[in-house]
Design a protein around this motif. Structure first.
Motif, short mmCIF file in Angstrom:
data_model
loop_
_atom_site.label_atom_id
_atom_site.label_comp_id
_atom_site.label_asym_id
_atom_site.label_seq_id
_atom_site.Cartn_x
_atom_site.Cartn_y
_atom_site.Cartn_z
N ASP A 112 0.84 -1.19 0.00
CA ASP A 112 0.00 0.00 0.00
C ASP A 112 0.89 1.24 0.00
O ASP A 112 1.78 1.39 0.83
N TYR A 132 0.27 4.24 0.89
CA TYR A 132 0.14 5.04 2.11
C TYR A 132 1.03 4.47 3.23
O TYR A 132 1.67 5.22 3.96
N PRO A 165 2.65 5.97 -8.55
CA PRO A 165 1.74 5.60 -7.47
C PRO A 165 1.42 6.74 -6.50
O PRO A 165 0.41 6.69 -5.80
N ARG A 225 0.32 9.47 -7.33
CA ARG A 225 -0.87 10.15 -7.86
C ARG A 225 -2.10 9.83 -7.00
O ARG A 225 -2.96 10.67 -6.79
N GLU A 226 -2.16 8.60 -6.49
CA GLU A 226 -3.28 8.19 -5.62
C GLU A 226 -3.34 9.10 -4.39
O GLU A 226 -4.41 9.52 -3.97
N ASP A 282 -4.47 12.64 -5.41
CA ASP A 282 -5.92 12.67 -5.62
C ASP A 282 -6.66 12.70 -4.29
O ASP A 282 -7.65 13.42 -4.13
N TRP A 283 -6.20 11.92 -3.33
CA TRP A 283 -6.84 11.86 -2.02
C TRP A 283 -6.73 13.22 -1.31
O TRP A 283 -7.71 13.72 -0.77
#
Length: 107
Positions: free
Chosen positions: A9, A11, A78, A80-81, A84-85
């Motif tokens: 993940d 995060y 990655p 980018r996720e 976006d969040w």
């Protein structure tokens, strides 16, 4: 969720300050070998290698062998996720601040 899945993940991968520093170092260079990355920390090659493995499992790094040396480079896609969040919540807070501003102006 297993520990292995958590490591993949993005995060979880960026939650650690050492891994964020590694990403920063790699963002400033095309690619770096393990020994140059290790020189930036007060920890051994094995510990730095473990952090690099987590970043690689999250898709944030690519590596290649050059002789006996492994060179690492950043794959920022990655992230980018996360962008976006954060953008979603930025919109949320802008709306809340605007509502508060309007309420204060009405008083």
């Amino acid at each position: 969720m297993s520990e292995k899945n958590q490591e993949r993940d993005v995060y979880v991968a960026i939650a650690d300050p050492t891994r964020r520093k590694l990403l920063g170092l790699l963002a400033d260079a095309e690619e770096l070998p393990l020994h140059e990355l290790t020189a930036q920390f007060q920890m051994g090659r094995t510990a730095v290698s473990k952090h690099l493995a987590i970043l690689k499992e999250a898709g944030l790094l690519a590596d290649r062998k050059v002789g006996r040396e492994t060179r690492y480079r950043l794959n920022a896609a990655p992230l980018r996720e996360i962008q976006d969040w954060v953008t979603f919540y930025e919109k949320f807070w802008k709306e809340k601040v605007l509502i508060l501003k309007n309420l204060l102006e009405e008083e």
